[in-house]
Motif scaffolding. Structure first.
Motif, PDB file in Angstrom:
ATOM      1  N   UNK A  12       0.825  -1.209   0.000  1.00  0.00           N
ATOM      2  CA  UNK A  12       0.000   0.000   0.000  1.00  0.00           C
ATOM      3  C   UNK A  12       0.860   1.260   0.000  1.00  0.00           C
ATOM      4  N   UNK A  13       0.231   2.381  -0.327  1.00  0.00           N
ATOM      5  CA  UNK A  13       0.951   3.650  -0.308  1.00  0.00           C
ATOM      6  C   UNK A  13       1.347   3.998   1.116  1.00  0.00           C
ATOM      7  N   UNK A  26      10.059  -3.694   6.755  1.00  0.00           N
ATOM      8  CA  UNK A  26       8.824  -3.054   6.316  1.00  0.00           C
ATOM      9  C   UNK A  26       8.608  -1.824   7.196  1.00  0.00           C
ATOM     10  N   UNK A  27       8.512  -0.642   6.555  1.00  0.00           N
ATOM     11  CA  UNK A  27       8.289   0.605   7.284  1.00  0.00           C
ATOM     12  C   UNK A  27       6.974   1.212   6.834  1.00  0.00           C
ATOM     13  N   UNK A  72       5.607 -11.776   5.725  1.00  0.00           N
ATOM     14  CA  UNK A  72       5.769 -10.461   5.100  1.00  0.00           C
ATOM     15  C   UNK A  72       4.411  -9.766   4.985  1.00  0.00           C
ATOM     16  N   UNK A  73       3.383 -10.502   4.594  1.00  0.00           N
ATOM     17  CA  UNK A  73       2.034  -9.928   4.507  1.00  0.00           C
ATOM     18  C   UNK A  73       1.579  -9.419   5.864  1.00  0.00           C
ATOM     19  N   UNK A  77       0.524  -5.556   7.084  1.00  0.00           N
ATOM     20  CA  UNK A  77      -0.718  -5.237   7.798  1.00  0.00           C
ATOM     21  C   UNK A  77      -0.400  -4.594   9.142  1.00  0.00           C
ATOM     22  N   UNK A  78       0.646  -5.056   9.805  1.00  0.00           N
ATOM     23  CA  UNK A  78       1.015  -4.521  11.114  1.00  0.00           C
ATOM     24  C   UNK A  78       1.439  -3.070  11.085  1.00  0.00           C
ATOM     25  N   UNK A  79       2.131  -2.649  10.027  1.00  0.00           N
ATOM     26  CA  UNK A  79       2.584  -1.254   9.965  1.00  0.00           C
ATOM     27  C   UNK A  79       1.537  -0.328   9.349  1.00  0.00           C
TER      28      UNK A  79
END
Length: 89
Positions: A12-13, A26-27, A72-73, A77-79
Protein backbone atom coordinates in the motif's frame (compact mmCIF):
# COMPACT_ATOMS: atom_id res chain seq x y z
CA UNK A 1 2.80 -26.69 -4.50
CA UNK A 2 2.39 -23.74 -2.19
CA UNK A 3 -0.80 -21.92 -2.99
CA UNK A 4 -0.25 -19.27 -0.35
CA UNK A 5 3.35 -18.65 -1.42
CA UNK A 6 2.34 -17.95 -5.00
CA UNK A 7 -0.01 -15.07 -4.17
CA UNK A 8 1.51 -11.64 -4.82
CA UNK A 9 1.65 -9.14 -1.97
CA UNK A 10 0.39 -5.63 -2.69
CA UNK A 11 2.35 -2.82 -1.07
CA UNK A 12 0.00 0.00 0.00
CA UNK A 13 0.95 3.65 -0.31
CA UNK A 14 3.02 4.94 2.57
CA UNK A 15 4.76 1.59 3.08
CA UNK A 16 8.35 0.92 2.04
CA UNK A 17 9.87 -2.54 1.83
CA UNK A 18 13.60 -3.18 1.66
CA UNK A 19 15.12 -6.62 1.17
CA UNK A 20 18.62 -7.44 2.37
CA UNK A 21 20.26 -10.86 2.18
CA UNK A 22 18.39 -12.41 5.07
CA UNK A 23 16.08 -9.64 6.33
CA UNK A 24 12.97 -7.93 5.03
CA UNK A 25 12.32 -4.51 6.56
CA UNK A 26 8.82 -3.05 6.32
CA UNK A 27 8.29 0.61 7.28
CA UNK A 28 4.90 2.26 7.50
CA UNK A 29 2.89 4.87 9.36
CA UNK A 30 2.66 2.75 12.54
CA UNK A 31 6.33 1.81 12.76
CA UNK A 32 8.85 -0.67 11.43
CA UNK A 33 8.90 -4.48 11.42
CA UNK A 34 11.70 -6.85 10.42
CA UNK A 35 11.10 -10.36 9.10
CA UNK A 36 13.79 -13.01 8.69
CA UNK A 37 14.30 -14.43 5.20
CA UNK A 38 15.42 -18.04 4.82
CA UNK A 39 18.31 -18.66 2.43
CA UNK A 40 16.14 -20.89 0.22
CA UNK A 41 13.58 -18.14 -0.44
CA UNK A 42 13.94 -14.84 -2.27
CA UNK A 43 11.69 -11.81 -2.59
CA UNK A 44 11.32 -9.92 -5.84
CA UNK A 45 9.84 -6.41 -5.83
CA UNK A 46 8.14 -5.29 -9.03
CA UNK A 47 6.66 -1.84 -8.58
CA UNK A 48 4.05 -2.05 -5.85
CA UNK A 49 4.00 -5.85 -5.73
CA UNK A 50 6.16 -8.37 -3.88
CA UNK A 51 6.60 -11.96 -5.02
CA UNK A 52 8.14 -14.68 -2.87
CA UNK A 53 10.10 -17.31 -4.80
CA UNK A 54 11.78 -20.53 -3.72
CA UNK A 55 15.01 -22.10 -4.96
CA UNK A 56 13.94 -25.77 -5.07
CA UNK A 57 10.92 -28.04 -4.69
CA UNK A 58 11.82 -29.86 -1.48
CA UNK A 59 8.90 -30.23 0.98
CA UNK A 60 10.62 -28.06 3.62
CA UNK A 61 11.28 -25.32 1.07
CA UNK A 62 7.65 -25.39 -0.03
CA UNK A 63 6.58 -24.90 3.58
CA UNK A 64 9.03 -22.01 3.99
CA UNK A 65 7.66 -20.45 0.80
CA UNK A 66 4.16 -20.06 2.24
CA UNK A 67 5.46 -19.13 5.69
CA UNK A 68 7.66 -16.36 4.33
CA UNK A 69 4.82 -14.92 2.29
CA UNK A 70 2.52 -14.93 5.33
CA UNK A 71 5.11 -13.27 7.58
CA UNK A 72 5.77 -10.46 5.10
CA UNK A 73 2.03 -9.93 4.51
CA UNK A 74 1.41 -9.78 8.26
CA UNK A 75 4.25 -7.26 8.67
CA UNK A 76 2.65 -5.02 6.04
CA UNK A 77 -0.72 -5.24 7.80
CA UNK A 78 1.01 -4.52 11.11
CA UNK A 79 2.58 -1.25 9.97
CA UNK A 80 -0.60 -0.03 8.26
CA UNK A 81 -3.59 -1.16 10.34
CA UNK A 82 -1.96 -2.38 13.52
CA UNK A 83 -3.20 -5.16 15.74
CA UNK A 84 -6.73 -5.42 17.06
CA UNK A 85 -8.31 -7.94 19.36
CA UNK A 86 -12.05 -7.99 19.76
CA UNK A 87 -13.49 -9.24 23.00
CA UNK A 88 -16.69 -11.21 22.86
CA UNK A 89 -19.23 -10.73 25.58
Amino acid sequence: MSRIGRKPINIPEGVTVSVDRDLVTVKGPLGQLICPLHKKTTIVQEGGILKVERKDDLPQTKALHGLTRSLVQNAIVGVTKGYEKEHQL
